[in-house]
Design a protein around this motif. Structure first.
Motif: not given
Length: 124
Positions: A4, A6, A21-22, A36, A78, A95-96, A115, A118
């Motif tokens: 994943l 992000e 976005s992920c 998320w 996505t 975090y995704c 992920g 971000t």
């Protein structure tokens, strides 16, 4: 295995918007529930939003309900998090996460892949 990545974080003023976005690797994205989470400095990681495999069912933390929207595009592998009316308290690393074929959950311990995160910073 799912990877994943992000994107979309940044610095925004209070009241502004961001779209995270992920992107997920692999051909089985549509079989994963997605979520998320966020983690602010000195705080525990907390649930933000989750979406079912088909995208029909969603769930939000009370703190973001009505301001954030989670969605997914299974054709593009996505998942998105649209964040509106941002507040300084939304500042965190976002975090995704993906969960093997099961329903959505708010527990971070029930997600299998994460992920790198971000950064989202909301200035007052």
């Amino acid at each position: 295995q799912v990877q994943l990545v992000e994107s979309g974080g940044g610095l925004v003023q209070a009241g502004g918007s961001l779209r995270l976005s992920c992107a997920a690797s692999g051909r089985t994205f549509s079989t994963y529930a997605m979520g998320w989470f966020r983690q602010a400095p000195g705080k525990e990681r907390e649930f933000v939003a989750a979406i079912s495999r088909s995208g029909v069912n969603t769930h939000y933390a009370d703190s973001v309900k009505g301001r954030f929207t989670i969605s997914r595009d299974n054709a593009k592998n996505t998942v998105y998090l649209q964040m509106n009316s941002l507040k300084p308290e939304d500042t965190a690393v976002y975090y995704c996460t993906a969960r093997r074929p099961m329903g959505i959950t708010t527990s971070l311990y029930e997600y299998d892949y994460w992920g790198q995160g971000t950064q989202v910073t909301v200035s007052s």
